[in-house]
Design a protein around this motif. Structure first.
Motif, short mmCIF file in Angstrom:
data_model
loop_
_atom_site.label_atom_id
_atom_site.label_comp_id
_atom_site.label_asym_id
_atom_site.label_seq_id
_atom_site.Cartn_x
_atom_site.Cartn_y
_atom_site.Cartn_z
N PHE A 1 0.92 -1.17 -0.09
CA PHE A 1 0.07 0.05 0.04
C PHE A 1 0.95 1.52 -0.18
N ALA A 2 2.21 1.08 0.41
CA ALA A 2 2.91 2.43 0.44
C ALA A 2 3.17 2.75 -0.88
N ALA A 3 3.20 1.85 -2.04
CA ALA A 3 3.24 2.57 -3.24
C ALA A 3 2.09 3.25 -3.65
N LEU A 4 0.96 3.26 -3.00
CA LEU A 4 -0.05 4.13 -3.23
C LEU A 4 0.01 5.38 -2.64
N TYR A 5 0.61 5.44 -1.46
CA TYR A 5 1.03 6.62 -0.57
C TYR A 5 2.10 7.48 -1.41
N GLU A 6 3.05 6.68 -2.10
CA GLU A 6 4.05 7.49 -2.67
C GLU A 6 3.73 8.06 -3.99
N ARG A 7 2.72 7.47 -4.71
CA ARG A 7 2.14 8.09 -5.71
C ARG A 7 1.19 9.12 -5.78
N HIS A 8 0.43 9.18 -4.57
CA HIS A 8 -0.54 10.42 -4.55
C HIS A 8 -0.37 11.30 -3.27
N ALA A 9 0.35 10.84 -2.41
CA ALA A 9 0.37 11.73 -1.28
C ALA A 9 0.97 13.22 -1.20
N PRO A 10 1.85 13.41 -2.29
CA PRO A 10 2.28 14.73 -2.48
C PRO A 10 1.29 15.53 -3.15
N HIS A 11 0.26 15.12 -3.92
CA HIS A 11 -0.66 15.74 -4.70
C HIS A 11 -1.91 16.14 -3.52
N ILE A 12 -2.14 15.06 -2.77
CA ILE A 12 -3.21 15.30 -1.67
C ILE A 12 -2.73 16.23 -0.72
N SER A 13 -1.49 16.28 -0.48
CA SER A 13 -0.80 17.14 0.70
C SER A 13 -0.99 18.60 0.09
N ARG A 14 -0.76 18.86 -1.17
CA ARG A 14 -0.48 20.18 -1.61
C ARG A 14 -1.98 20.86 -1.80
N TYR A 15 -2.93 20.10 -2.04
CA TYR A 15 -4.48 20.37 -2.09
C TYR A 15 -4.63 20.70 -0.95
N VAL A 16 -4.49 19.95 0.26
CA VAL A 16 -4.89 20.12 1.72
C VAL A 16 -4.04 21.36 2.20
N ALA A 17 -3.06 21.62 2.09
CA ALA A 17 -2.25 23.17 2.14
C ALA A 17 -2.75 24.14 1.65
N ARG A 18 -3.26 23.88 0.29
CA ARG A 18 -3.57 25.14 -0.36
C ARG A 18 -5.11 25.43 0.44
N ARG A 19 -5.93 24.45 0.91
CA ARG A 19 -7.23 24.82 1.50
C ARG A 19 -7.18 25.26 3.09
N LEU A 20 -6.06 24.33 3.57
CA LEU A 20 -6.01 24.65 5.13
C LEU A 20 -4.86 25.20 5.70
N GLY A 21 -3.83 25.21 4.95
CA GLY A 21 -2.60 25.89 5.51
C GLY A 21 -1.57 24.66 5.63
N ASP A 22 -0.17 25.10 5.57
CA ASP A 22 0.86 23.89 5.73
C ASP A 22 0.70 23.32 7.34
N ASP A 23 0.30 24.10 8.16
CA ASP A 23 0.18 23.37 9.43
C ASP A 23 -0.70 22.15 9.75
N LEU A 24 -1.41 21.98 8.92
CA LEU A 24 -2.54 20.91 8.97
C LEU A 24 -2.30 19.92 7.78
N ALA A 25 -1.61 20.30 6.94
CA ALA A 25 -1.43 19.36 5.57
C ALA A 25 -0.93 17.94 5.74
N ASP A 26 0.26 17.86 6.64
CA ASP A 26 0.76 16.60 6.77
C ASP A 26 -0.05 15.81 7.50
N ASP A 27 -0.72 16.27 8.74
CA ASP A 27 -1.74 15.49 9.62
C ASP A 27 -2.89 14.99 8.81
N VAL A 28 -3.51 15.93 7.90
CA VAL A 28 -4.57 15.38 7.09
C VAL A 28 -4.36 14.51 6.13
N THR A 29 -3.22 14.72 5.45
CA THR A 29 -2.68 13.74 4.44
C THR A 29 -2.49 12.39 5.19
#
Length: 206
Positions: free
Chosen positions: A25-53
């Motif tokens: 399953f780690a392969a799915l994380y490596e494939r999509h986590a950067p995009h999910i994280s950037r989307y979350v950061a754009r909406r909620l800010g950098d401080d929550l991006a890692d936790d939400v992702t």
């Protein structure tokens, strides 16, 4: 199986294999986590991006046996889970937008700088105007979710419907209402470009 081989697998194949080999399953994380994280950061800010992702992929891992293997691309599923996690922070997002509308200082852009170039190419060339931030803050959660999944996550209408577990008709209706409210707030200007990079046929052109 090697990492290289997994990289050539569809998301559905990775998820199916992870039923027997959880580490895959780690392969799915490596494939999509950067995009999910950037989307979350754009909406909620950098401080929550890692936790939400992290929470998004934890929930995805826990639910992986329920994934529809007929869907080779897991992006809508992952963005849908992320939307549910972000729902807990809806008030924070609204406060951020209102603060930006008042001050003109975008905390996300200040944190990421040039890393966000291209991510927001569906907003006017001058960036996210204060008036647009105010307009987004005034949208309901449902309308904002549809608008930003299409404009920032680059999902099609069908993918957005799958992400939110609703119909394409509902997505179109919510998007129409969201655009109408934003245009009214901006004096009939249309800052949101929702054509995807692939030029999907179900995306409207500005």
């Amino acid at each position: 199986m090697t990492v290289t081989t997994r990289q050539g697998m569809s998301d559905a194949a990775v998820i199916e294999q992870s039923w027997q080999e959880p580490g895959v399953f780690a392969a799915l994380y490596e494939r999509h986590a950067p995009h999910i994280s950037r989307y979350v950061a754009r909406r909620l800010g950098d401080d929550l991006a890692d936790d939400v992702t992290a929470e998004t992929f934890y929930r995805a891992f826990e639910k992986r046996r329920h994934y529809d293997l007929d869907r080779p691309d897991a992006r809508p599923w992952l963005y849908g889970i992320a939307a549910n996690v972000m729902a807990q922070h809806h008030r924070k997002e609204t406060r951020m937008l209102r603060a930006f509308a008042r001050s003109g200082a975008d905390p996300v852009a200040q944190t990421y700088g040039g890393q966000l170039e291209g991510a927001d190419d569906r907003v006017t060339a001058t960036g996210m105007h204060q008036s647009l931030a105010a307009a987004l803050a005034g949208l309901s959660r449902a309308h904002r979710e549809v608008l930003l999944l299409i404009a920032w996550a680059d999902l099609s209408y069908e993918e957005t419907a799958r992400a939110l577990d609703t119909s394409v008709g509902t997505v179109r209706s919510r998007l129409h209402r969201a655009r109408k409210k934003i245009r009214a707030a901006l004096g009939d200007a249309n800052p949101m470009f929702v054509t995807g990079n692939g030029g999907g046929t179900d995306r409207e052109r500005p």
